[in-house]
Design a protein around this motif. Structure first.
Motif, short mmCIF file in Angstrom:
data_model
loop_
_atom_site.label_atom_id
_atom_site.label_comp_id
_atom_site.label_asym_id
_atom_site.label_seq_id
_atom_site.Cartn_x
_atom_site.Cartn_y
_atom_site.Cartn_z
N ASN A 31 1.13 -1.10 -0.30
CA ASN A 31 -0.38 -0.20 -0.07
C ASN A 31 0.61 1.12 -0.10
O ASN A 31 0.41 2.19 0.45
CB ASN A 31 -1.17 0.12 1.36
N ARG A 32 2.08 1.65 -0.70
CA ARG A 32 2.40 2.39 -0.97
C ARG A 32 3.48 2.08 -2.43
O ARG A 32 3.67 1.31 -2.78
CB ARG A 32 4.48 2.22 -0.40
N ASN B 18 7.42 4.59 8.89
CA ASN B 18 6.02 5.60 8.56
C ASN B 18 6.58 6.83 7.87
O ASN B 18 5.56 8.11 7.88
CB ASN B 18 4.76 6.06 9.69
N PHE B 45 3.69 8.57 6.41
CA PHE B 45 1.70 8.09 6.29
C PHE B 45 1.34 7.69 7.41
O PHE B 45 1.94 6.78 8.67
CB PHE B 45 2.53 6.73 5.81
N GLY B 70 -3.70 11.27 -2.35
CA GLY B 70 -4.69 10.01 -1.85
C GLY B 70 -4.15 9.17 -2.63
O GLY B 70 -2.63 8.38 -2.83
N GLU B 91 -2.18 6.81 2.06
CA GLU B 91 -2.28 5.48 1.48
C GLU B 91 -2.81 4.65 2.82
O GLU B 91 -3.75 3.31 2.53
CB GLU B 91 -0.75 4.86 1.29
N ARG B 92 -2.19 5.01 4.02
CA ARG B 92 -2.38 3.60 5.13
C ARG B 92 -3.82 3.70 5.84
O ARG B 92 -4.05 2.78 6.36
CB ARG B 92 -1.55 3.45 6.05
N ASN B 94 -7.14 3.12 5.85
CA ASN B 94 -7.82 2.68 4.21
C ASN B 94 -9.08 1.90 5.05
O ASN B 94 -8.99 0.79 3.96
CB ASN B 94 -6.88 2.41 3.46
#
Ligand SMILES: Cc1cc2nc3c(=O)[nH]c(=O)nc-3n(C[C@H](O)[C@H](O)[C@H](O)COP(=O)(O)OP(=O)(O)OC[C@H]3O[C@@H](n4cnc5c(N)ncnc54)[C@H](O)[C@@H]3O)c2cc1C
Ligand code: SF4
Ligand code: SF4
Lengths: 454, 460
Positions: A31-32, B18, B45, B70, B91-92, B94
């Motif tokens: 997810n990156r 992150n 993140f 996004g 992104e994370r 989610n």
């Protein structure tokens, strides 16, 4: 093969729209962005523009691709991301050398003499060392690291006797029409006397070492379908693992060796039951050798033109769906089990084959029940799973759940790599779904049972 | 380049795993679907609103900029860090937090992919209509920030029509909730509406409460092929005036269709000027009737062929044509100037004919497609950026196109937003006083200008 630089136009075709994010399995896990197909193309572009070098970060991203081709299929601009990544890997291998583990595997196992004696040497070296104290569970045994296999993986036991070895033991010469056993015709006579289609069988590493049953089943079905099977013992690993690692030279030399092994015989078709081998033999090796002399290019072209995946050979060429095959082979399937089908990436996207394996399932008398995402990659990714076992199993988790949710008794597919991966994934999920090749499924319902099966 | 102490503090906020500062990572967060690149200094993140709040407070103290992002599928450069700084990737974040089947609402984090959310609610017999063509990869947070819309807008409206409430981190770091969990609510100013479509310049959205509908019982999808654009336009008007509101009424012109390989393989007529992709939904019997009526209207208006999809596979194929167009246009020329203008529905033929004349005048390649149902047409001028003269001609053409559209009573952006791409033209549509009012709002909420600077308003 085109160099990364020669892919510049291909890279520029990417408009960075992001469509491929929705299908890229490595992105799905991480997810990156850098793990997505778009990220990887952007990084290759940045490398060519000299914004970055062959840094660890670059190498890591290039390694994190399972070569599933989903991005290419989804891309509205037909950007060939998987091949761009292969070219980047070739560049990395050339400049930086191969990581030790990979080069060991390549030099000692895949690129030595031929599949059979090498395998024996290899096995005898490792047998005592690695087979000790291995727990045995439900037919899966944790054994030792095979060419494409992480050592923590639960794998089917190494075959008692490798497929090619077994075939040779049964026959005399290098040509074996596998069944019935005593019908072994030497080369020249075969040519003049036998009017049946002559089919060369390409085993591939995984069938040879670990899943010889698939080879046996293939021979049995081919025979029933009216083919004469020729098995050149001089065959090697197809070269896809080497290509996947970026070792272009090894891949090339393997392709040449296989050409030599098969060119000795007069064949109408060359078939394999491994989707990955098939994709290489049919398509990728033409590109791989595109910068060689005309003579070699023509030879590969001729060879590739004869290659058929076993499923398409059976249905499109040998036409087993017609009633004659059904009558002759008397398919009995009183159980009519429920079977779901997994599309191997290298079959569906690599070779465009999706319907015929399903047709074979139906011919076998089983009931086909589709899973929600049959084309989603199983996560094995060739050499990817050696260095990234956990990653590879994380990709597999969705697949295993998808299979389990169908409630099917059996999941059938057409690639030994996918089989090993799905067995492992289903085992980890605690599901007892059986995993087989479609030709095994078909063979198991022919009237004369396979060796070792009831 | 950030100082070590800033990196250290950011790391402290989001955790070591992150934050990314390596060049390779920065490159991957430097672009969006506009195909332009601006390198950030760091990417973070975050996992929740509190972390984002700390980052924004720090940005105000240290004076660096923060850009929410996004999926980076935006068409106006909204997520590009034009002045460097920190990209806050959502992104994370989610997770679908809940789907309330009794009250028909759902609560999601901003990084949820729109399509995945739609499938999740559809599994429960519910329906979230906004369907940008990018739905398989864009995020709901990005949709809220751009007020994204799609083909279904003609019947169901756009993102703003489904956002009931938000959790937002303001540019100065305060976390606020707007709106309500109910369908009604008028307590105070409507900050929800202000935030929707604010392109990540007024706050970072960290939670979204969405309205859901029951899933329509049936849908019918069809494709009508016309050899004259005016016939297609006439068919559109007749469909609407016969009191049928299709859930989709998409239009594609000749140049657009020529880029889509699938079109030819479907055995549809080759010589075509316009396609209409039409979908109706609702109760089963009604849908069948409406589909037949529409088919008749199209044929009455000289459609060469009308194909009604028989099964799900065919529906997918028909949609594939439409969804593939936007990125596939690159086959005409490598670079695309993409304008998502809107005109009153009845003015579509005038708009397209006008656009084509302008393109011809400047010797440019042009392709048009979009949402005929609501008058939102994607006008694309295809160029090769390396051709300087062509780029200059394109710039002039774009300006003339906007004049034409505004003259027809339209607007210069229906869904992609202003970002950096349309910044130079905002003054053509909005009065100076209107722009000033907007800038004052920005100034009050973000006095130091740390959140997504350099967007929407040209520097005066
Ligand atoms: C092939 C293709 C087709 C498209 N079709 C359509 C279409 O039919 N209709 C349509 O409307 N758009 C369409 N788009 C444009 C784009 O997909 C939408 O604008 C979408 O809403 C962007 O979402 P994203 O997650 O990619 O956001 P990004 O591109 O990452 O960001 C867009 C903007 O939102 C801001 N943002 C993102 N997340 C947040 C958050 N949590 N809080 C605050 N601000 C935030 C960013 O700062 C930026 O300004 C299309 C794009 C592509 C590539
Ligand atoms: S889908 Fe194709 S064009 Fe779009 S980002 Fe991926 S590779 Fe690039
Ligand atoms: S081949 Fe598969 S894993 Fe590799 S970038 Fe493409 S979609 Fe991702």
């Amino acid at each position: 093969m085109r160099t990364l630089k020669q892919f510049t136009d291909e890279i520029n075709k990417c408009v960075l729209c992001g469509t491929c994010r929705s299908v890229c399995p490595t992105f799905g896990v991480v997810n990156r962005e850098p793990a997505s197909a778009r990220g990887k193309v952007a990084l290759c572009g940045a490398f060519l523009n000299k914004e970055i070098g062959l840094s660890d970060g670059f190498i890591k991203q290039m390694n994190e691709c399972v070569q599933c081709m989903a991005c290419r299929t989804a891309c509205p601009n037909d950007v060939n991301v998987p091949d761009i990544i292969l070219a980047a890997r070739a560049k990395i291998a050339k400049e930086k050398g191969l990581p030790f583990a990979k080069s060991f595997i390549l030099k000692n196992i895949l690129d030595s003499e031929r599949l059979m004696p090498t395998a024996m040497k290899f096995a005898s070296k490792l047998q005592g060392l690695l087979f000790k104290g291995v727990p045995e569970e439900s037919g899966l045994h944790r054994r030792f690291s095979l060419p494409l296999i992480d050592e923590r993986r639960l794998v089917p036991p190494l075959a008692d006797r490798f497929f090619l070895e077994e075939q040779r033991a049964r026959g005399k010469g290098e040509i074996a029409s596998a069944l019935p056993r005593n019908d072994i015709t030497p080369n020249p006579e075969l040519r003049t006397l036998n009017s049946k289609p002559r089919v060369g069988f390409f085993a591939g590493c995984l069938i040879n070492y670990m899943l010889p049953n698939i080879g046996e089943a293939s021979l049995k079905v081919l025979e029933k379908a009216g083919a004469s099977v020729i098995i050149p013992y001089d065959q090697h690993c197809c070269g896809m693992p080497a290509l996947g690692m970026g070792d272009v030279e090894t891949a090339k030399s393997l392709v040449i060796k296989n050409l030599e092994a098969f060119e000795q015989y007069d064949m109408d078709y060359i078939t394999t039951a491994c989707a990955t081998c098939g994709d290489g033999l049919k398509r990728r090796f033409k590109e791989l050798l595109s910068d060689e002399g005309e003579d070699v290019r023509k030879r590969v072209e001729r060879f590739a033109g004869k290659v058929r995946d076993i499923t398409e050979l059976l249905v499109n060429e040998l036409r087993i769906q017609n009633s004659e095959f059904n009558r002759k082979s008397k398919i009995v399937n009183s159980k009519s089990e429920i079977v779901t089908y997994h599309d191997p990436c290298h079959l569906r996207r690599g070779q465009g084959i999706a319907d015929v394996p399903r047709e074979i399932i139906e011919i076998s008398g089983a009931k086909l029940k589709e899973m929600s995402h049959p084309c989603r990659c199983c996560g094995l990714g060739g050499t990817f799973n050696i260095t990234n076992y956990d990653f590879s199993m994380a990709i597999n988790r969705d697949k295993a759940e998808d299979i389990k949710n169908t409630g099917a008794d059996i999941v059938a597919t057409a690639c030994p790599g996918c089989i090993i991966q799905m067995k492992d994934g289903l085992h980890q999920l605690g599901a007892d779904t059986k995993v087989v090749h479609v030709v095994e499924l078909l063979a198991s319902h022919l009237t004369s049972p396979l060796r070792g099966e009831d | 380049m950030f100082s070590k102490s800033i990196i250290k503090e950011l790391t402290h906020i989001v955790g070591k795993d992150n934050i990314r500062i390596d060049k390779e990572d920065l490159i991957c967060y430097s672009y969006d679907a506009t195909n332009q690149k601006f390198l950030p200094d760091a990417v973070v993140f975050p996992q929740n609103a509190s972390e984002i709040s700390l980052i924004l407070r720090m940005a105000n103290n240290e004076g660096f900029s923060v850009v929410p992002r996004g999926a980076g599928s935006g068409f106006s450069g909204g997520s590009l860090p034009v002045e460097g700084g920190v990209v806050v990737s959502l992104e994370r974040m989610n997770k679908i937090l809940r789907i309330d089947t009794d009250n028909l609402i759902a609560e999601v984090e901003p990084g949820v992919v729109t399509g995945e959310f739609q499938w999740a609610v559809e599994d429960l017999g519910l329906f979230y209509p906004p369907d940008p063509s990018s739905l398989k990869f864009c995020t709901i947070g990005g949709n809220v920030a751009e007020c994204a819309g799609g083909p279904r807008a003609v019947k169901y409206g756009v993102t703003k029509d489904y956002v009931l409430g938000l959790e937002i981190v303001l540019p100065t770091g305060e976390i606020i909730n707007t709106g309500a969990q109910t369908l009604k609510g008028v307590v105070g100013y409507d900050l929800t509406r202000l935030m929707v479509g604010s392109e990540g310049t007024l706050g970072i959205v960290t939670k979204i409460i969405l309205k859901l509908l029951p899933l329509p019982e049936a849908t019918k999808t069809m494709l009508a092929v016309f050899s004259d654009m005016r016939d297609a336009a006439a068919a559109v008007s007749r469909i609407i005036s016969s009191k049928i509101i299709p859930s989709t009424l998409e239009f594609m012109d000749k140049n657009s269709i020529s880029c889509v390989d699938d079109y030819v393989s479907m055995g549809l007529p080759a010589d075509v000027e316009a396609l209409l992709l039409i979908e109706v939904d609702g109760v089963k019997e009604l849908v069948e009737n409406q589909a037949e009526t529409i088919k008749k209207i199209c044929l009455d208006n000289r459609a060469k062929e009308v194909r009604i999809a028989g099964d799900k596979k065919e529906v997918k194929k028909l949609w594939q044509i439409r969804r593939a167009i936007s990125p596939a246009l690159a086959k005409l020329k490598p670079n695309k100037i993409n304008e998502d203008i809107v005109v009153p529905r009845s003015k579509i033929p005038d708009a397209i004919i006008g656009v084509r004349e302008i393109a011809k005048k400047y010797n440019l390649t042009n392709a048009n497609f979009g949402h005929a149902g609501d008058g939102n047409i994607h006008v694309n001028i295809m160029i090769d950026k390396s051709d300087k003269a062509e780029s200059e001609r394109a710039e002039k053409a774009v300006k003339e196109i906007f004049e034409l559209i505004l003259g027809l009573g339209g607007t210069i952006s229906g869904e992609h937003g202003i970002g950096i791409s349309k910044m130079p033209y905002i003054g053509m549509e909005l009065s100076q006083s209107a722009i000033d009012a907007m800038k004052k709002i920005k100034q009050v909420l973000d006095p130091k200008g740390v959140l997504n600077p350099g967007k929407i308003f040209p520097r005066s």
